[in-house]
Design an enzyme around this catalytic site. Structure first.
Site, PDB file in Angstrom:
ATOM      1  N   ASP A  67       0.831  -1.213   0.000  1.00  0.00           N
ATOM      2  CA  ASP A  67       0.000   0.000   0.000  1.00  0.00           C
ATOM      3  C   ASP A  67       0.863   1.259   0.000  1.00  0.00           C
ATOM      4  O   ASP A  67       1.963   1.262   0.555  1.00  0.00           O
ATOM      5  CB  ASP A  67      -0.922  -0.018   1.234  1.00  0.00           C
ATOM      6  CG  ASP A  67      -2.043   1.005   1.112  1.00  0.00           C
ATOM      7  OD1 ASP A  67      -2.409   1.374  -0.028  1.00  0.00           O
ATOM      8  OD2 ASP A  67      -2.554   1.444   2.162  1.00  0.00           O
ATOM      9  N   SER A  79      -7.951  -4.711   5.202  1.00  0.00           N
ATOM     10  CA  SER A  79      -8.580  -4.338   3.920  1.00  0.00           C
ATOM     11  C   SER A  79      -8.985  -5.554   3.083  1.00  0.00           C
ATOM     12  O   SER A  79      -8.781  -5.580   1.864  1.00  0.00           O
ATOM     13  CB  SER A  79      -7.653  -3.419   3.100  1.00  0.00           C
ATOM     14  OG  SER A  79      -7.346  -2.249   3.826  1.00  0.00           O
ATOM     15  N   ARG A 115     -12.441   2.337  -7.565  1.00  0.00           N
ATOM     16  CA  ARG A 115     -11.587   3.496  -7.909  1.00  0.00           C
ATOM     17  C   ARG A 115     -12.004   4.081  -9.251  1.00  0.00           C
ATOM     18  O   ARG A 115     -12.741   3.438 -10.005  1.00  0.00           O
ATOM     19  CB  ARG A 115     -10.130   3.036  -7.956  1.00  0.00           C
ATOM     20  CG  ARG A 115      -9.660   2.629  -6.574  1.00  0.00           C
ATOM     21  CD  ARG A 115      -8.180   2.440  -6.532  1.00  0.00           C
ATOM     22  NE  ARG A 115      -7.794   2.144  -5.156  1.00  0.00           N
ATOM     23  CZ  ARG A 115      -6.577   2.243  -4.691  1.00  0.00           C
ATOM     24  NH1 ARG A 115      -5.596   2.615  -5.487  1.00  0.00           N
ATOM     25  NH2 ARG A 115      -6.308   1.973  -3.433  1.00  0.00           N
ATOM     26  N   ARG A 133      -1.203   8.924 -10.207  1.00  0.00           N
ATOM     27  CA  ARG A 133      -1.199   7.742  -9.332  1.00  0.00           C
ATOM     28  C   ARG A 133      -0.610   6.515 -10.022  1.00  0.00           C
ATOM     29  O   ARG A 133       0.069   5.698  -9.393  1.00  0.00           O
ATOM     30  CB  ARG A 133      -2.626   7.431  -8.855  1.00  0.00           C
ATOM     31  CG  ARG A 133      -3.199   8.459  -7.901  1.00  0.00           C
ATOM     32  CD  ARG A 133      -4.634   8.092  -7.512  1.00  0.00           C
ATOM     33  NE  ARG A 133      -4.685   6.790  -6.886  1.00  0.00           N
ATOM     34  CZ  ARG A 133      -4.499   6.560  -5.581  1.00  0.00           C
ATOM     35  NH1 ARG A 133      -4.279   7.565  -4.758  1.00  0.00           N
ATOM     36  NH2 ARG A 133      -4.560   5.351  -5.110  1.00  0.00           N
ATOM     37  N   HIS A 173       1.953   3.149  -9.154  1.00  0.00           N
ATOM     38  CA  HIS A 173       1.756   1.698  -9.363  1.00  0.00           C
ATOM     39  C   HIS A 173       2.927   1.113 -10.149  1.00  0.00           C
ATOM     40  O   HIS A 173       3.374   0.001  -9.883  1.00  0.00           O
ATOM     41  CB  HIS A 173       0.433   1.439 -10.088  1.00  0.00           C
ATOM     42  CG  HIS A 173      -0.770   1.877  -9.303  1.00  0.00           C
ATOM     43  ND1 HIS A 173      -0.928   1.602  -7.959  1.00  0.00           N
ATOM     44  CD2 HIS A 173      -1.875   2.600  -9.660  1.00  0.00           C
ATOM     45  CE1 HIS A 173      -2.068   2.114  -7.536  1.00  0.00           C
ATOM     46  NE2 HIS A 173      -2.664   2.735  -8.546  1.00  0.00           N
ATOM     47  N   LEU A 195      10.835 -20.420  -5.321  1.00  0.00           N
ATOM     48  CA  LEU A 195       9.954 -19.536  -4.535  1.00  0.00           C
ATOM     49  C   LEU A 195       8.553 -19.653  -5.113  1.00  0.00           C
ATOM     50  O   LEU A 195       8.387 -19.669  -6.335  1.00  0.00           O
ATOM     51  CB  LEU A 195      10.423 -18.081  -4.670  1.00  0.00           C
ATOM     52  CG  LEU A 195       9.544 -17.015  -3.986  1.00  0.00           C
ATOM     53  CD1 LEU A 195       9.872 -16.924  -2.494  1.00  0.00           C
ATOM     54  CD2 LEU A 195       9.730 -15.634  -4.614  1.00  0.00           C
TER      55      LEU A 195
HETATM   56  C1  IPE Z   1      -5.303  -2.627  -0.015  1.00  0.00           C
HETATM   57  O1  IPE Z   1      -5.016  -1.277  -0.206  1.00  0.00           O
HETATM   58  C2  IPE Z   1      -5.362  -3.326  -1.338  1.00  0.00           C
HETATM   59  C3  IPE Z   1      -4.074  -3.509  -2.023  1.00  0.00           C
HETATM   60  C4  IPE Z   1      -2.917  -3.147  -1.571  1.00  0.00           C
HETATM   61  C5  IPE Z   1      -4.158  -4.145  -3.298  1.00  0.00           C
HETATM   62  P1  IPE Z   1      -6.182  -0.198  -0.296  1.00  0.00           P
HETATM   63  O2  IPE Z   1      -5.512   1.101  -0.515  1.00  0.00           O
HETATM   64  O3  IPE Z   1      -7.204  -0.594  -1.298  1.00  0.00           O
HETATM   65  O4  IPE Z   1      -6.834  -0.270   1.148  1.00  0.00           O
HETATM   66  P2  IPE Z   1      -7.819   0.756   1.882  1.00  0.00           P
HETATM   67  O5  IPE Z   1      -8.905   1.104   0.916  1.00  0.00           O
HETATM   68  O6  IPE Z   1      -7.010   1.965   2.232  1.00  0.00           O
HETATM   69  O7  IPE Z   1      -8.284   0.042   3.111  1.00  0.00           O
HETATM   70  C1  IPE Z   2      -1.785   0.195  -3.285  1.00  0.00           C
HETATM   71  O1  IPE Z   2      -1.485   1.554  -3.319  1.00  0.00           O
HETATM   72  C2  IPE Z   2      -2.049  -0.367  -4.647  1.00  0.00           C
HETATM   73  C3  IPE Z   2      -3.467  -0.722  -4.894  1.00  0.00           C
HETATM   74  C4  IPE Z   2      -4.415  -0.686  -4.003  1.00  0.00           C
HETATM   75  C5  IPE Z   2      -3.811  -1.152  -6.230  1.00  0.00           C
HETATM   76  P1  IPE Z   2      -2.634   2.646  -3.301  1.00  0.00           P
HETATM   77  O2  IPE Z   2      -3.013   2.932  -4.707  1.00  0.00           O
HETATM   78  O3  IPE Z   2      -3.752   2.231  -2.418  1.00  0.00           O
HETATM   79  O4  IPE Z   2      -1.879   3.885  -2.686  1.00  0.00           O
HETATM   80  P2  IPE Z   2      -2.440   4.923  -1.627  1.00  0.00           P
HETATM   81  O5  IPE Z   2      -2.907   4.140  -0.449  1.00  0.00           O
HETATM   82  O6  IPE Z   2      -3.572   5.659  -2.299  1.00  0.00           O
HETATM   83  O7  IPE Z   2      -1.278   5.786  -1.327  1.00  0.00           O
HETATM   84 MG    MG Z   3      -4.107   2.485  -0.444  1.00  0.00          MG
END
Ligand code: IPE
Ligand code: IPE
Ligand code: MG
Length: 251
Positions: free
Chosen positions: A28, A197, A79, A41, A45, A139
Site C-alpha cells: 500500500d 482491507s 476506484r 497515481r 503503481h 519460490l
Molecule cells: C489494499 O489497499 C489493497 C491492495 C494493496 C491491493 P487499499 O488502498 O485498497 O486499502 P484501503 O482502501 O485503504 O483500506
Molecule cells: C496500493 O497503493 C495499490 C493498490 C491498491 C492497487 P494505493 O493505490 O492504495 O496507494 P495509496 O494508499 O492511495 O497511497
Molecule cells: Mg491504499
C-alpha cells in the site's frame, strides 16, 4: 489432558524458525508516493512494480519460500475507471515482461483471485503464466489480484456445497485460493494503515503482523530486514503458554 503441543490446523508449528517460511504483503501507498512527487497515481503503481521485483529477489536471498502480495482487491474496482484500467493494463504488461524472468529464476507464480470481470487477455495471460511456471520450486509467488478474503471464504464454501461435502475446517482450508501453501507466518503492510482491507482473512488467523509507514515504492531492503528481524523476536504460541513453547523448543 494432553500436553502435546498442537498447532492450529493449517498452521505450521515453526516457533523456532528464524526466517518466515511464508511472507504476505499488503503493498500500500503507491498513490501517495506518486502524489508527493506530483506524478499521476499510475506512476506510483509502476514504481510499486519495481519494488515487487526487488522484494522477490531479497526473499529468495533470505530463504523465504512463499511470498504472497496483494495487488488488486475486490474493492479496488470502486476506484476511478482510468486508474482501474491502468492497473489492469499494468498487470497484463507485467505478465508479458516478467514471466520469462520469473521462470528463469525458478519462481512458481499463482494469481489467487476471481477471474470475473477481468479482461480475457489478462485471464489468458494468468493461465499461461501459471502453466509455464508450474514446476518451479525456488519460490512460490502468489500475486493476489481481484482477490478478497471474503470472496475466498465464500467461493470455498460454495465449492464444498456444490459437491455435497461437509463443511469442516480442513475441507474449507483445502478449497481456499491459497491451499497450495501453508498459512503466512508474517504479514507486512506498508503505507501506514493498520488494517487488513479484506486481504487474507482465513489464512492469517495466527500470522505475525508488521506495519510500516514506508510507502510501497519506497520500501527497501533495510525495511524488509527490519520486518524479518521483528518477526524473529516474536514468540508464536498458538494458544499455548510461554512455558510450553519454551519446553517444546528445548526438546
Ligand atoms: C489494499 O489497499 C489493497 C491492495 C494493496 C491491493 P487499499 O488502498 O485498497 O486499502 P484501503 O482502501 O485503504 O483500506
Ligand atoms: C496500493 O497503493 C495499490 C493498490 C491498491 C492497487 P494505493 O493505490 O492504495 O496507494 P495509496 O494508499 O492511495 O497511497
Ligand atoms: Mg491504499
Amino acid at each position: 489432558m494432553s500436553v502435546t503441543p498442537a498447532a492450529a490446523p493449517g498452521v505450521a508449528p515453526d516457533v523456532a524458525r528464524q526466517v518466515p517460511h511464508h511472507v504476505a504483503i499488503v503493498m500500500d501507498g503507491n498513490g501517495r508516493w506518486a502524489r508527493q512527487r506530483l506524478l499521476p497515481r499510475v506512476a506510483g503503481h509502476r514504481a510499486g512494480m519495481e519494488t515487487l521485483r526487488r522484494v522477490i529477489g531479497w526473499s529468495v536471498q533470505r530463504g523465504v519460500q512463499v511470498l504472497t502480495v496483494f495487488a488488486f482487491s475486490s474493492e479496488n474496482w470502486s476506484r476511478p475507471q482510468d486508474e482501474v484500467g491502468a492497473i489492469l493494463r499494468l498487470m497484463v504488461q507485467a505478465l508479458m515482461d516478467e514471466v520469462p524472468r520469473l521462470d528463469e529464476a525458478g519462481v512458481r507464480l499463482h494469481v489467487p483471485g476471481s477471474r470475473v470481470g477481468l479482461p480475457s487477455a489478462l485471464v489468458q495471460g494468468i493461465a499461461e503464466a501459471e502453466r509455464r511456471t508450474a514446476s518451479n520450486d525456488r519460490l512460490v509467488l502468489n500475486v493476489c489480484f481481484n482477490y478478497g478474503g471474503r470472496w475466498d471464504i465464500v467461493q470455498a464454501a460454495q465449492a464444498l456445497a456444490a459437491h455435497g461435502e461437509p463443511i469442516t475446517e480442513s475441507a474449507l482450508a483445502q478449497a481456499m485460493a491459497l491451499a497450495h501453501v501453508p498459512d503466512p507466518d508474517l504479514v507486512i503492510r506498508t503505507g501506514g494503515e493498520q488494517r487488513i482491507s479484506n486481504f487474507l482473512l482465513w489464512q492469517i488467523a495466527y500470522s505475525e503482523l508488521f506495519f510500516t509507514d514506508r510507502l510501497w515504492p519506497a520500501f527497501d531492503e533495510v525495511e524488509y530486514d527490519r520486518a524479518l528481524a521483528a518477526y524473529a523476536q516474536r514468540q508464536r504460541r498458538f494458544g499455548r503458554t510461554p512455558e510450553q513453547v519454551q519446553a517444546a523448543r528445548a526438546a
